[in-house]
Design an enzyme around this catalytic site. Structure first.
Site, PDB file in Angstrom:
ATOM      1  N   LEU A 186      26.340  37.742  24.019  1.00 14.71           N
ATOM      2  CA  LEU A 186      27.364  37.554  25.048  1.00 14.71           C
ATOM      3  C   LEU A 186      27.668  36.069  25.209  1.00 14.71           C
ATOM      4  O   LEU A 186      26.966  35.345  25.920  1.00 14.71           O
ATOM      5  CB  LEU A 186      26.874  38.128  26.391  1.00 14.71           C
ATOM      6  CG  LEU A 186      26.282  39.550  26.340  1.00 14.71           C
ATOM      7  CD1 LEU A 186      25.768  39.958  27.723  1.00 14.71           C
ATOM      8  CD2 LEU A 186      27.317  40.552  25.830  1.00 14.71           C
ATOM      9  N   HIS A 246      29.416  38.039  14.423  1.00 17.60           N
ATOM     10  CA  HIS A 246      28.155  37.587  15.052  1.00 17.60           C
ATOM     11  C   HIS A 246      26.946  38.025  14.225  1.00 17.60           C
ATOM     12  O   HIS A 246      25.839  38.120  14.747  1.00 17.60           O
ATOM     13  CB  HIS A 246      27.978  38.163  16.473  1.00 17.60           C
ATOM     14  CG  HIS A 246      28.859  37.545  17.512  1.00 17.60           C
ATOM     15  ND1 HIS A 246      29.249  38.226  18.649  1.00 17.60           N
ATOM     16  CD2 HIS A 246      29.410  36.320  17.608  1.00 17.60           C
ATOM     17  CE1 HIS A 246      30.006  37.440  19.384  1.00 17.60           C
ATOM     18  NE2 HIS A 246      30.118  36.271  18.774  1.00 17.60           N
ATOM     19  N   ARG A 286      28.968  27.951   7.515  1.00 13.75           N
ATOM     20  CA  ARG A 286      29.245  29.168   8.268  1.00 13.75           C
ATOM     21  C   ARG A 286      30.659  29.627   7.918  1.00 13.75           C
ATOM     22  O   ARG A 286      31.618  28.855   8.000  1.00 13.75           O
ATOM     23  CB  ARG A 286      29.177  28.884   9.764  1.00 13.75           C
ATOM     24  CG  ARG A 286      29.496  30.132  10.532  1.00 13.75           C
ATOM     25  CD  ARG A 286      29.722  29.879  11.981  1.00 13.75           C
ATOM     26  NE  ARG A 286      29.925  31.166  12.643  1.00 13.75           N
ATOM     27  CZ  ARG A 286      30.630  31.297  13.754  1.00 13.75           C
ATOM     28  NH1 ARG A 286      31.175  30.251  14.324  1.00 13.75           N
ATOM     29  NH2 ARG A 286      30.768  32.481  14.292  1.00 13.75           N
ATOM     30  N   ASN A 311      29.427  23.882  10.257  1.00 11.90           N
ATOM     31  CA  ASN A 311      30.257  24.914  10.872  1.00 11.90           C
ATOM     32  C   ASN A 311      31.618  24.299  11.172  1.00 11.90           C
ATOM     33  O   ASN A 311      31.804  23.644  12.196  1.00 11.90           O
ATOM     34  CB  ASN A 311      29.574  25.415  12.142  1.00 11.90           C
ATOM     35  CG  ASN A 311      30.365  26.508  12.840  1.00 11.90           C
ATOM     36  OD1 ASN A 311      31.501  26.801  12.466  1.00 11.90           O
ATOM     37  ND2 ASN A 311      29.764  27.101  13.843  1.00 11.90           N
ATOM     38  N   ARG A 318      39.376  37.808  25.245  1.00 16.20           N
ATOM     39  CA  ARG A 318      39.801  38.946  24.420  1.00 16.20           C
ATOM     40  C   ARG A 318      39.564  40.261  25.139  1.00 16.20           C
ATOM     41  O   ARG A 318      38.578  40.410  25.860  1.00 16.20           O
ATOM     42  CB  ARG A 318      39.022  38.966  23.094  1.00 16.20           C
ATOM     43  CG  ARG A 318      39.498  37.919  22.115  1.00 16.20           C
ATOM     44  CD  ARG A 318      38.587  37.862  20.897  1.00 16.20           C
ATOM     45  NE  ARG A 318      37.911  36.582  20.839  1.00 16.20           N
ATOM     46  CZ  ARG A 318      36.807  36.337  20.144  1.00 16.20           C
ATOM     47  NH1 ARG A 318      36.229  37.295  19.463  1.00 16.20           N
ATOM     48  NH2 ARG A 318      36.279  35.145  20.147  1.00 16.20           N
ATOM     49  N   ARG A 355      30.473  31.682  34.611  1.00 17.64           N
ATOM     50  CA  ARG A 355      29.942  30.987  35.795  1.00 17.64           C
ATOM     51  C   ARG A 355      30.979  30.931  36.905  1.00 17.64           C
ATOM     52  O   ARG A 355      30.670  31.155  38.075  1.00 17.64           O
ATOM     53  CB  ARG A 355      29.511  29.562  35.440  1.00 17.64           C
ATOM     54  CG  ARG A 355      28.202  29.503  34.697  1.00 17.64           C
ATOM     55  CD  ARG A 355      28.001  28.163  34.073  1.00 17.64           C
ATOM     56  NE  ARG A 355      28.967  27.959  32.994  1.00 17.64           N
ATOM     57  CZ  ARG A 355      28.813  27.112  31.985  1.00 17.64           C
ATOM     58  NH1 ARG A 355      27.761  26.350  31.938  1.00 17.64           N
ATOM     59  NH2 ARG A 355      29.716  27.016  31.049  1.00 17.64           N
ATOM     60  N   GLU A 411      21.745  30.238  15.222  1.00 18.70           N
ATOM     61  CA  GLU A 411      22.523  30.531  14.015  1.00 18.70           C
ATOM     62  C   GLU A 411      22.325  29.458  12.948  1.00 18.70           C
ATOM     63  O   GLU A 411      22.331  29.752  11.759  1.00 18.70           O
ATOM     64  CB  GLU A 411      24.007  30.643  14.376  1.00 18.70           C
ATOM     65  CG  GLU A 411      24.296  31.886  15.208  1.00 18.70           C
ATOM     66  CD  GLU A 411      25.699  31.922  15.767  1.00 18.70           C
ATOM     67  OE1 GLU A 411      25.954  31.234  16.775  1.00 18.70           O
ATOM     68  OE2 GLU A 411      26.547  32.632  15.198  1.00 18.70           O
ATOM     69  N   ASN A 469      31.372  33.313  24.473  1.00 13.52           N
ATOM     70  CA  ASN A 469      32.819  33.422  24.707  1.00 13.52           C
ATOM     71  C   ASN A 469      33.337  34.694  24.057  1.00 13.52           C
ATOM     72  O   ASN A 469      34.081  35.450  24.656  1.00 13.52           O
ATOM     73  CB  ASN A 469      33.538  32.195  24.155  1.00 13.52           C
ATOM     74  CG  ASN A 469      33.325  30.990  25.055  1.00 13.52           C
ATOM     75  OD1 ASN A 469      33.458  31.091  26.266  1.00 13.52           O
ATOM     76  ND2 ASN A 469      32.969  29.866  24.464  1.00 13.52           N
TER      77      ASN A 469
HETATM   78  P1  ADP Z   1      30.257  30.502  22.127  1.00 13.76           P
HETATM   79  O1  ADP Z   1      30.516  31.961  22.102  1.00 13.76           O
HETATM   80  O2  ADP Z   1      31.503  29.671  22.108  1.00 13.76           O
HETATM   81  O3  ADP Z   1      29.175  30.036  21.170  1.00 13.76           O
HETATM   82  P2  ADP Z   1      28.272  30.370  24.252  1.00 13.76           P
HETATM   83  O4  ADP Z   1      27.424  31.384  23.565  1.00 13.76           O
HETATM   84  O5  ADP Z   1      27.715  29.034  24.519  1.00 13.76           O
HETATM   85  O6  ADP Z   1      29.693  30.197  23.581  1.00 13.76           O
HETATM   86  O7  ADP Z   1      28.694  31.033  25.642  1.00 13.76           O
HETATM   87  C1  ADP Z   1      29.595  30.384  26.473  1.00 13.76           C
HETATM   88  C2  ADP Z   1      29.707  31.139  27.768  1.00 13.76           C
HETATM   89  O8  ADP Z   1      28.418  31.232  28.379  1.00 13.76           O
HETATM   90  C3  ADP Z   1      30.590  30.421  28.759  1.00 13.76           C
HETATM   91  O9  ADP Z   1      31.848  31.026  28.808  1.00 13.76           O
HETATM   92  C4  ADP Z   1      29.892  30.575  30.079  1.00 13.76           C
HETATM   93  O10 ADP Z   1      30.667  31.429  30.881  1.00 13.76           O
HETATM   94  C5  ADP Z   1      28.612  31.322  29.780  1.00 13.76           C
HETATM   95  N1  ADP Z   1      27.487  30.750  30.510  1.00 13.76           N
HETATM   96  C6  ADP Z   1      26.770  29.637  30.232  1.00 13.76           C
HETATM   97  N2  ADP Z   1      25.828  29.445  31.187  1.00 13.76           N
HETATM   98  C7  ADP Z   1      25.952  30.454  32.089  1.00 13.76           C
HETATM   99  C8  ADP Z   1      25.282  30.811  33.292  1.00 13.76           C
HETATM  100  N3  ADP Z   1      24.276  30.101  33.788  1.00 13.76           N
HETATM  101  N4  ADP Z   1      25.714  31.926  33.939  1.00 13.76           N
HETATM  102  C9  ADP Z   1      26.717  32.663  33.456  1.00 13.76           C
HETATM  103  N5  ADP Z   1      27.379  32.373  32.332  1.00 13.76           N
HETATM  104  C10 ADP Z   1      27.008  31.286  31.655  1.00 13.76           C
END
Ligand code: ADP
Length: 378
Positions: free
Chosen positions: A187, A159, A70, A6, A219, A261, A360, A189
């Site tokens: 859900l 996605h 990817r 990736n 976004r 978080r 993925e 980033n």
């Molecule tokens: P990407 O979309 O880059 O692959 P991820 O799927 O890992 O990223 O998601 C990242 C997001 O997940 C971070 O922005 C963070 O806010 C959120 N996240 C991770 N752990 C928690 C948690 N325990 N509670 C709330 N949000 C979380």
């Protein structure tokens, strides 16, 4: 052994996976090389990052049967995973205007790997591919048709690799692997909602680019496009508006934090800006769930995935609160306690609510394996 690669805009992730192992997939730890090209980073550019992949002892000794790449955008013509040829590379390059941040980095990985491993078959797995089944009524934007066709302005969706994997696991969870209607909420980033019926995607919230739909970390998701012209006439350049919508909007734009978080910690401390950001995020999600209940007619499973979807019981309960009239009942205890793939709805909930950690890399390895097996000379 398959190398899943990736090559992203600021990082290169890779993992060795053998999806064909009868005991279940065998895999090495995933490796992530970050901060490519950033000031102070010891990884100058993609070339430098990719040569680290090739020099990794585990990769060198793996005996690669194929490489799965990817790729974010397949454009209008690449509608399924594809064995990489010069023509496929051209098509990925032609889709650069549709994914200017991602496709060039994906291409850099492909071109480098083809030079380094000229005899290993390589496969491109597109984030857009799973959405190619979306019917015209959900795919078309209601704009001048001739202009839309000339510029390929339509819903593609993203996605897809994650959504394919999660929807399949979710359908299996309710014992209906071939028939279930599933809403997948990815859900992370970035964030998207998809409606999947009997294994085929029928609608998704991201559009021509990954900007449309849900509120994301940085976004905006849905908004009135007329606001963009108003801002341009007020003196912002198109590039400035684009950058604002992709990089400084969403949770970050509303409250200054893009990490869920941090947003939740501020909400719990009584911060009003964070509360607005959180409420806008959850409201938008709830709206899409209602919409996809209508699109699907009957919903068997709602599946949460991605960093927020997998880890935040608060987001899950906020989003689904008050949806009993749609047959959705979350069990508060199940929602907070379990880990891994699990059901979090009550036993009497008409709709099963599940958390399904996405994978993925495994999905890319499986697609790559399938394509290579199919195209092998007899
Ligand atoms: P990407 O979309 O880059 O692959 P991820 O799927 O890992 O990223 O998601 C990242 C997001 O997940 C971070 O922005 C963070 O806010 C959120 N996240 C991770 N752990 C928690 C948690 N325990 N509670 C709330 N949000 C979380």
């Amino acid at each position: 052994m398959i190398l899943v690669l990736n090559s992203g805009s600021s990082s290169v992730k890779y993992q060795l996976i053998d999806p064909g192992d009868a005991e279940g997939p065998a895999r090495a730890e995933a490796v992530k090389i970050e901060n490519i090209g950033e000031p102070g980073s010891d990884v100058r550019d993609h070339e430098a990052a990719l040569s680290r992949v090739a020099r990794d002892g585990a990769v060198e000794s793996a005996g690669l049967t194929a490489i799965g790449h990817r790729v974010v955008h397949g454009g209008p013509r690449l509608r399924a995973p594809a064995l990489i040829t010069d023509e496929v590379v051209e098509q990925i390059a032609a889709a650069v205007p549709l994914a200017p941040l991602h496709n060039p980095a994906n291409l850099a990985g492909i071109e480098w790997a083809r030079r380094w491993w000229p005899d290993v078959p390589q496969v491109a797995v597109f984030d857009t591919a799973f959405h190619s089944t979306i019917p015209p009524a959900a795919r078309a934007y209601a704009i001048d048709r001739e202009i839309a066709e000339r510029h390929d302005v339509r819903r593609y969706g993203f996605h897809g690799t994650s959504t394919a994997y999660v929807s399949r696991v979710a359908a299996g969870l309710v014992g209906q692997p071939d028939t279930a209607n599933v809403i997948v909420l990815h859900l992370g980033n970035g964030a998207s909602a998809s409606a999947v019926s009997a294994g085929r995607c029928v609608d998704t919230s991201m559009g021509m680019t990954p900007l449309e739909g849900l509120v994301m970390g940085t976004r905006s998701g849905d908004m009135d496009p007329a606001a963009i012209f108003m801002l341009i006439r007020a003196g912002m350049s198109p590039d400035e508006v684009e950058s604002m919508l992709f990089r400084r909007s969403g949770l970050l734009g509303l409250c200054g934090d893009n990490d869920m978080r941090a947003v939740i910690a501020r909400v719990e401390a009584g911060d009003q800006d964070a509360a607005l950001a959180y409420n806008v995020y959850c409201h938008r999600l709830r709206k899409y769930i209602g919409a996809y209940c209508a699109v699907l007619g009957r919903v068997d499973v709602i599946a949460f995935t991605g960093g927020v979807g997998e880890n935040s019981s608060l987001v899950r309960s906020s989003v689904l609160a008050g949806l009993q009239s749609l047959g959705i009942r979350v069990d508060p205890l199940r929602n907070v306690t379990a880990t891994g793939t699990r059901v979090i709805s009550t036993d009497d909930s008409a709709v099963t609510v599940a958390v399904v950690p996405t994978d993925e890399e495994l999905e890319i390895a499986r697609e790559t394996f399938a394509i290579v097996a199919r195209t092998k000379p007899q």
